[in-house]
Structures are given as structure tokens and as C-alpha cells.
Design a protein around this motif. Sequence first.
Motif, PDB file in Angstrom:
ATOM      1  N   VAL A   1       0.925  -1.278  -0.038  1.00  0.00           N
ATOM      2  CA  VAL A   1      -0.037   0.288   0.209  1.00  0.00           C
ATOM      3  C   VAL A   1       0.760   1.110   0.099  1.00  0.00           C
ATOM      4  O   VAL A   1       0.702   2.332  -0.731  1.00  0.00           O
ATOM      5  N   GLY A   2       1.776   1.243   0.777  1.00  0.00           N
ATOM      6  CA  GLY A   2       2.964   2.325   0.682  1.00  0.00           C
ATOM      7  C   GLY A   2       3.383   2.447  -0.406  1.00  0.00           C
ATOM      8  O   GLY A   2       3.650   3.685  -1.041  1.00  0.00           O
ATOM      9  N   TRP A   3       4.117   1.490  -1.130  1.00  0.00           N
ATOM     10  CA  TRP A   3       4.783   1.540  -2.371  1.00  0.00           C
ATOM     11  C   TRP A   3       3.696   2.111  -3.485  1.00  0.00           C
ATOM     12  O   TRP A   3       4.021   3.226  -4.185  1.00  0.00           O
ATOM     13  N   THR A   4       2.553   1.490  -3.435  1.00  0.00           N
ATOM     14  CA  THR A   4       1.238   1.997  -4.248  1.00  0.00           C
ATOM     15  C   THR A   4       1.361   3.440  -4.362  1.00  0.00           C
ATOM     16  O   THR A   4       1.341   4.381  -5.324  1.00  0.00           O
TER      17      THR A   4
ATOM     18  N   GLN B   1      -1.219   3.234 -14.064  1.00  0.00           N
ATOM     19  CA  GLN B   1      -0.379   1.893 -13.693  1.00  0.00           C
ATOM     20  C   GLN B   1      -0.209   1.571 -12.427  1.00  0.00           C
ATOM     21  O   GLN B   1       0.155   0.559 -11.746  1.00  0.00           O
ATOM     22  N   GLY B   2       0.141   2.716 -11.628  1.00  0.00           N
ATOM     23  CA  GLY B   2       0.564   2.619 -10.103  1.00  0.00           C
ATOM     24  C   GLY B   2      -0.702   2.430  -9.285  1.00  0.00           C
ATOM     25  O   GLY B   2      -0.807   1.697  -8.508  1.00  0.00           O
ATOM     26  N   ALA B   3      -1.863   3.364  -9.697  1.00  0.00           N
ATOM     27  CA  ALA B   3      -3.323   3.007  -8.962  1.00  0.00           C
ATOM     28  C   ALA B   3      -3.670   1.689  -9.090  1.00  0.00           C
ATOM     29  O   ALA B   3      -4.391   1.105  -8.030  1.00  0.00           O
ATOM     30  N   VAL B   4      -3.405   1.002 -10.256  1.00  0.00           N
ATOM     31  CA  VAL B   4      -3.874  -0.660 -10.411  1.00  0.00           C
ATOM     32  C   VAL B   4      -3.331  -1.318  -9.219  1.00  0.00           C
ATOM     33  O   VAL B   4      -3.947  -2.486  -9.123  1.00  0.00           O
TER      34      VAL B   4
ATOM     35  N   TYR C   1      -2.951  -5.879  -5.277  1.00  0.00           N
ATOM     36  CA  TYR C   1      -2.691  -6.289  -3.856  1.00  0.00           C
ATOM     37  C   TYR C   1      -3.594  -6.819  -3.161  1.00  0.00           C
ATOM     38  O   TYR C   1      -3.361  -7.863  -2.488  1.00  0.00           O
ATOM     39  N   LEU C   2      -4.802  -6.062  -2.952  1.00  0.00           N
ATOM     40  CA  LEU C   2      -5.855  -6.624  -2.123  1.00  0.00           C
ATOM     41  C   LEU C   2      -6.505  -8.092  -2.770  1.00  0.00           C
ATOM     42  O   LEU C   2      -6.665  -8.775  -1.979  1.00  0.00           O
ATOM     43  N   LEU C   3      -6.401  -8.196  -3.873  1.00  0.00           N
ATOM     44  CA  LEU C   3      -7.064  -9.373  -4.562  1.00  0.00           C
ATOM     45  C   LEU C   3      -5.996 -10.327  -4.226  1.00  0.00           C
ATOM     46  O   LEU C   3      -6.319 -11.525  -4.176  1.00  0.00           O
TER      47      LEU C   3
ATOM     48  N   LYS D   1      -0.720  -5.037 -16.123  1.00  0.00           N
ATOM     49  CA  LYS D   1       0.104  -4.611 -14.874  1.00  0.00           C
ATOM     50  C   LYS D   1      -0.706  -5.193 -13.626  1.00  0.00           C
ATOM     51  O   LYS D   1      -0.165  -5.465 -12.756  1.00  0.00           O
ATOM     52  N   PHE D   2      -2.102  -5.392 -13.774  1.00  0.00           N
ATOM     53  CA  PHE D   2      -2.775  -5.394 -12.584  1.00  0.00           C
ATOM     54  C   PHE D   2      -2.528  -7.037 -12.161  1.00  0.00           C
ATOM     55  O   PHE D   2      -2.236  -7.292 -10.986  1.00  0.00           O
TER      56      PHE D   2
END
Length: 581
Positions: free
Chosen positions: A251-254, A392-395, A400-402, A451-452
Motif C-alpha cells: 500500500v505504501g509502495w503504491t 499503472q500505479g493506482a491499479v 494487492y488486495l485481490l 499490470k494488474f
Amino acid sequence: MTSDESENAGADAAFDRIMESIGNDGPFQRRYNIIFNVIAVLFFAMCVVNVLLVLAVPDHRCRIPVTDNEMLNATGSDQWNGTMYPMEYNSRGEYVPSSCEMYNISYDEHTTDDYTPPSNKTATVSCLYGYDYDRTYYDRTPVTEQDWVCDRELYGTNVFAFVRVSEVCGTFILGQLGDRIGRLPVYLFSIATAAIGRVLSIFSAHSYWLFASLAFIGSFSTNTSFQSPLIIAMEISKDANRAALSLWQLVGWTAGVCLAPLILWWMRDWSWFMIVTSLPCLLFYCFPRYAIESPRWLASQGRYGACLAQLRKIATINGRPFELTEQQLKALVPRPEREKTYGIASLFSGWHMSKLTGLLLFSWICNTIPTFTLFLLSLQMGGNPFLNNFWQGAVELPAYLLGQLCCDRLGRRFTNSGAFLAATLACLPVVLLIHRPGTELYVTMLAIVVKFFVCVTYFALYLQSVELYPTSLRQTGTSFGIIVSNVFGAVGPYIVYLGTSRDLRLPFVAMALIMLVGAVSAIFLPETLHQKLPETMDEGRQFGRDQRFWSIPKRPPSATTTSRTDIETELQELQKLHKPA
């Protein structure tokens, strides 16, 4: 079970009970996670990607020395480009004016009455008077300042490769140091080199090799800056939180990856952007109360006094009593007989561990090359480069949640392999559509889908890397996977260069084939969900041998909650657990 294995198991159980008694899911763990695993990672993510963002190549043309401004303004841009520049096919198959060549004529004659427009037979030359850049999104970057385009376009590509080589060298050296001198000193060194290398690069763009060297220094500690705090967090937390800890770090990385392009879009100047996204990393020297060394690692090294100091920090913030003495700790958790380890060579001790290491390496390679390639492609695919990079970052966050959901339900193995296969399939329509006019939006959306799924594989793969190796090799093993993948990841910029200079379909064909190999390699890794982390080399060599290929892991029965006892009663229970079977 041998006597040595029984002794190690007793020591592991004893240390787990000590962590339970001082709190392995308390305020200290939550604060440590927020400070070092989320906020610090957010700032460090911006520091990692800032040098990549400022090397994007904007649209450009040869500068034409026309003196009659009225004539230039009155001429439509399409007509002007068509008469001033030779036409050529670009990487999308479009017939457009050249970005790197001009007609070999006297442009002073352009305003005379007897001017004859050049034709396809007119001789061409490389840009003689410099370049004009599209300033829609950038005011000043190293590329526009130093003209790293056309015959020098590989300058930026080579810096991307230097960054990857630097990560290889840093991970190789610092990863092993993390298991030898500790996680904390490696972490503190990492954030210092990253911030200093990035800031000094501002003053070096005039000298390409100096700029490349500082980019190398700034990227030297990229991976250990993420690994060290995550490994410490995992070693002081309960096993059930392992996937959540990885998720919080991602989450921090995203957040950092999404914020960085927006900051550059707002600032438009690369010098201030590098300062704003690099210097804040040094703020994390200011949390000595929470910047701890892993007590589990200290105990494994026989440093019981230092281990007690870290345990007391945790117990105090968690509000738990802790009166264990150094002698009592030494009796409960004796230092295991030092195993013969040879760094990376130990990862190949025995056929089973060699197989696990090899499969992990294939998976890391097949994840890293598409990740880096997609990041660089987002800057070259047309449209707003900052929004392309932002999406591309927001996805990554929903991915990660999935990834966490699937890893905790289906297991790490099926999640990793399935996501690789889905990313492979998503590349196929991109190859079919990318040369068709009017499909730019669909291609961008499909690239985001790729990317996802690549991010889902990263989440599962990182968990597997941390969980498969024993404690004495955990950081070395994880680092080695990243080392090898970054060696191969250095070809990513050249894949992008091949696509932008030849045919944009080629990067997606290459990524599809690479990720298909990743799907095959990931399915043969053992499952780590609900499994106890291996502590010794022997446990590592046996891990996963008894698992069935199609089995889905089941949650073990929950342990009953023990009542609180005084410290002497707790010690007696721990000593019983420690006795060899």
C-alpha cells in the motif's frame, strides 16, 4: 525427529511464547508497521522511481532556423511539418514527420518567392541546429537539457540498465549483510545512500557518466530498503499477520508510485522534483524508539543482551510486564549449533532446496521483466505520461488486495501461477489492436490489466520468497531472487527501445512468452499458507516435500488462549516446551 531438530523446535516454540507474552500483535507492531512499512516505503518508492520519470523522452523535432516568424505562424503545423521534415513510419505504423532528421537544404530560402518545397528525393541529415521539444508536460528534464534523443536516445535506456545493475550489486552485498550484521544497520545505510545519490544527480546532468554513476549509487540499496523492515515486522508479529504485513508495505509502495508522477506534473522541473522526492527519506533516522533490530535474529546470533533490550522496548510500548533475565533467555532459547552456511551457495544445498531456489528464480525473472517494461512503456505510449503512469500505479492497490484475498483463500501457489497465466492472455488482444487507428484507449486499458495481474504475482511471489527460506537464509534467499531477476530485468529497457524504435507489438509478444514461463514455474512451488516458517537449514531442506500437487491448504485449528501467569510460571512452561522429545 532427531535430537537437534527437537531442540531447535523447542527453542522456536519458546521464542514464540516469549513474543506472545510481550505482545506479537500489539501497539508496537502496529506503529512499527505504519512508520517503516507504510510511510517510509511511500517516500522511498518516490525516491526509487523519480530518476525513471525524469528520463522520459518528450516529442521532439529538429530545430529549423526560420527567421520569418509571421510566415511560421501563418503556416499550419501539419503543412509546416510536411514541408520541413521528411516523412517516415513510426513504431505504431503511422506515417509522420521525422523526429530526428531534416532536409539538407538552406532554410533561409523558405520565405523567398522562388522557394521550392523539398520532396522525398531531397537529401536528409541529422538535426544540425538542435531540437525543439514538446513542453506540454515538461519544462526541464535531463533529456531536454542535454539532448539525449535520436543518436543519443540510448543514453536514457542505458541509465535504466545501470539502475538495474546497481540493484543487483546492492541486493547481493546488502542482502547477505542483513543476515550477518543485522537488518537495522543495513536499512539505515540504505536510506542514506538512496537520498544522497538522487540529490547529487541534480548537479551532474552535464556529465553523462557522472550522472549514470550517481543513479547507480542512488539505486544500490533499493531492495533492502523494503526487505529489512518487512522481515523485522514478520519476525516480531504472529504468523497470521504475514500476508497483511506484505499488503501494508505494498500500500505504501503504491501510494508513492502514484504520487511521484503527479508531483512532477505539478512541478514540471526535474531538479526540485528530485529534492522533494528524495530528502524526506532521511526523516526515518528520527524514530530510535521504534527502529529496532529483530530480536529473533539477535537470539539466533547469541546476542542475548541486545535481544532483551529489543524485547523490553516491545513489551513497554505494548504495556506488558517483562522480567526475563539474560541467563533465563539463554536457557530457554539457546543459540543453536552454528550451521555451516556459505551465503548464496547454501541456497543450493541439496536437491530439494536447489529446486525451490531455481523455481523461485524463474518466477522472479518472469515478474521483474514485465514490471519494468510496463513502467517504461507507460511513459512512451502517447497521451499524458503522468496519468498513464498514475493509473499503472493506482491499479497496484486493488491488485494487492485481490492478491491477499486469493493468497489467504487459494494459497500462494495457485494465486501466483493463475495471475501469470491471466497476464499472458491479456497481452494477446494488445498485439492485435495496437496498430489499428483509434484503439489507443483500449490498448492503454489492456496494458493496465496486464499490470494488474503482474502485481498479483508479485504479492504472492514475495510472500513465498520470505516464507520458503529458513531464518538464517531468509534475507539472503529473498535478495538472491531479486538479484538474478534484476540481471535479466536489465533487458527491459532494451525491449522498450525495440518497441519504440521498431514495432510496439514486440514488447507485448516478449512479455506474453516470459509470463507463460512464469505460470509454469510457479505452479511447482510448495504451498506456504498456514505453514510454520522454517527456522533451520534442515527444516528448509524438508519444506514442502510431503505436499500433494492439487491440495488446497486448510487452516489449522486455533490454539486456545492461555490465562496470564506470573513470570516464573511462564518460564516453567517455556522450559518444558524446550526439552527435547
